[in-house]
Design a protein around this motif. Structure first.
Motif, PDB file in Angstrom:
ATOM      1  N   VAL A  15       0.834  -1.206   0.000  1.00 28.24           N
ATOM      2  CA  VAL A  15       0.000   0.000   0.000  1.00 28.24           C
ATOM      3  C   VAL A  15       0.870   1.259   0.000  1.00 28.24           C
ATOM      4  O   VAL A  15       0.614   2.204  -0.752  1.00 28.24           O
ATOM      5  N   VAL A  16       1.911   1.272   0.805  1.00 26.87           N
ATOM      6  CA  VAL A  16       2.797   2.437   0.859  1.00 26.87           C
ATOM      7  C   VAL A  16       3.504   2.627  -0.482  1.00 26.87           C
ATOM      8  O   VAL A  16       3.587   3.741  -1.008  1.00 26.87           O
ATOM      9  N   GLY A  17       3.997   1.554  -1.068  1.00 30.64           N
ATOM     10  CA  GLY A  17       4.680   1.642  -2.356  1.00 30.64           C
ATOM     11  C   GLY A  17       3.765   2.142  -3.465  1.00 30.64           C
ATOM     12  O   GLY A  17       4.150   3.004  -4.258  1.00 30.64           O
ATOM     13  N   LEU A  18       2.546   1.615  -3.524  1.00 29.79           N
ATOM     14  CA  LEU A  18       1.603   2.074  -4.547  1.00 29.79           C
ATOM     15  C   LEU A  18       1.200   3.525  -4.328  1.00 29.79           C
ATOM     16  O   LEU A  18       1.031   4.278  -5.289  1.00 29.79           O
ATOM     17  N   THR A  19       1.046   3.911  -3.077  1.00 34.35           N
ATOM     18  CA  THR A  19       0.692   5.303  -2.780  1.00 34.35           C
ATOM     19  C   THR A  19       1.781   6.248  -3.256  1.00 34.35           C
ATOM     20  O   THR A  19       1.498   7.272  -3.893  1.00 34.35           O
ATOM     21  N   ILE A  20       3.015   5.914  -2.991  1.00 42.50           N
ATOM     22  CA  ILE A  20       4.132   6.758  -3.424  1.00 42.50           C
ATOM     23  C   ILE A  20       4.182   6.839  -4.948  1.00 42.50           C
ATOM     24  O   ILE A  20       4.324   7.910  -5.524  1.00 42.50           O
ATOM     25  N   LYS A  21       4.031   5.694  -5.607  1.00 41.95           N
ATOM     26  CA  LYS A  21       4.090   5.672  -7.066  1.00 41.95           C
ATOM     27  C   LYS A  21       2.957   6.493  -7.682  1.00 41.95           C
ATOM     28  O   LYS A  21       3.171   7.277  -8.609  1.00 41.95           O
ATOM     29  N   LEU A  22       1.749   6.327  -7.178  1.00 39.96           N
ATOM     30  CA  LEU A  22       0.609   7.040  -7.742  1.00 39.96           C
ATOM     31  C   LEU A  22       0.680   8.538  -7.462  1.00 39.96           C
ATOM     32  O   LEU A  22       0.265   9.348  -8.285  1.00 39.96           O
ATOM     33  N   ARG A  23       1.201   8.932  -6.328  1.00 43.35           N
ATOM     34  CA  ARG A  23       1.317  10.358  -6.029  1.00 43.35           C
ATOM     35  C   ARG A  23       2.348  11.023  -6.928  1.00 43.35           C
ATOM     36  O   ARG A  23       2.158  12.142  -7.363  1.00 43.35           O
ATOM     37  N   ARG A  24       3.422  10.326  -7.226  1.00 41.99           N
ATOM     38  CA  ARG A  24       4.429  10.879  -8.148  1.00 41.99           C
ATOM     39  C   ARG A  24       3.868  11.001  -9.548  1.00 41.99           C
ATOM     40  O   ARG A  24       4.053  11.987 -10.231  1.00 41.99           O
ATOM     41  N   ARG A  25       3.171   9.962  -9.991  1.00 40.94           N
ATOM     42  CA  ARG A  25       2.650   9.926 -11.352  1.00 40.94           C
ATOM     43  C   ARG A  25       1.501  10.907 -11.537  1.00 40.94           C
ATOM     44  O   ARG A  25       1.359  11.513 -12.585  1.00 40.94           O
ATOM     45  N   GLY A  26       0.664  11.087 -10.531  1.00 43.76           N
ATOM     46  CA  GLY A  26      -0.503  11.948 -10.646  1.00 43.76           C
ATOM     47  C   GLY A  26      -0.155  13.406 -10.834  1.00 43.76           C
ATOM     48  O   GLY A  26      -0.899  14.160 -11.449  1.00 43.76           O
TER      49      GLY A  26
END
Length: 74
Positions: A15-26
């Motif tokens: 969950v933490v990894g996906l959150t970081i990835k999606l926040r960067r990409r968004g």
């Protein structure tokens, strides 16, 4: 007990990894006017495809035509 802790730790890490990835990409947006126009055109194309090929519309037609196949293929 240890397997449960490993499972929960793995889920939290995911969950933490996906959150970081999606926040960067968004936050990434086109900076130039050309990039913004391309982004807008693709957004409109995707919206049109979602409307044209909804389950109600597809059931009442024969589906994709040959010209539609190459139009939306990328």
């Amino acid at each position: 007990m240890i397997t449960v802790m490993l499972f929960v730790g793995g889920m939290i890490g995911t969950v933490v990894g996906l959150t970081i990835k999606l926040r960067r990409r968004g936050g990434v947006r086109g900076e130039s006017a050309d990039e913004l126009r391309i982004e807008q055109a693709r957004r409109e194309q995707a919206s049109g495809a979602r409307a044209s090929y909804s389950s109600i519309n597809v059931r009442s037609t024969f589906g994709l035509t040959t010209e539609d196949l190459h139009k939306y293929h990328r």
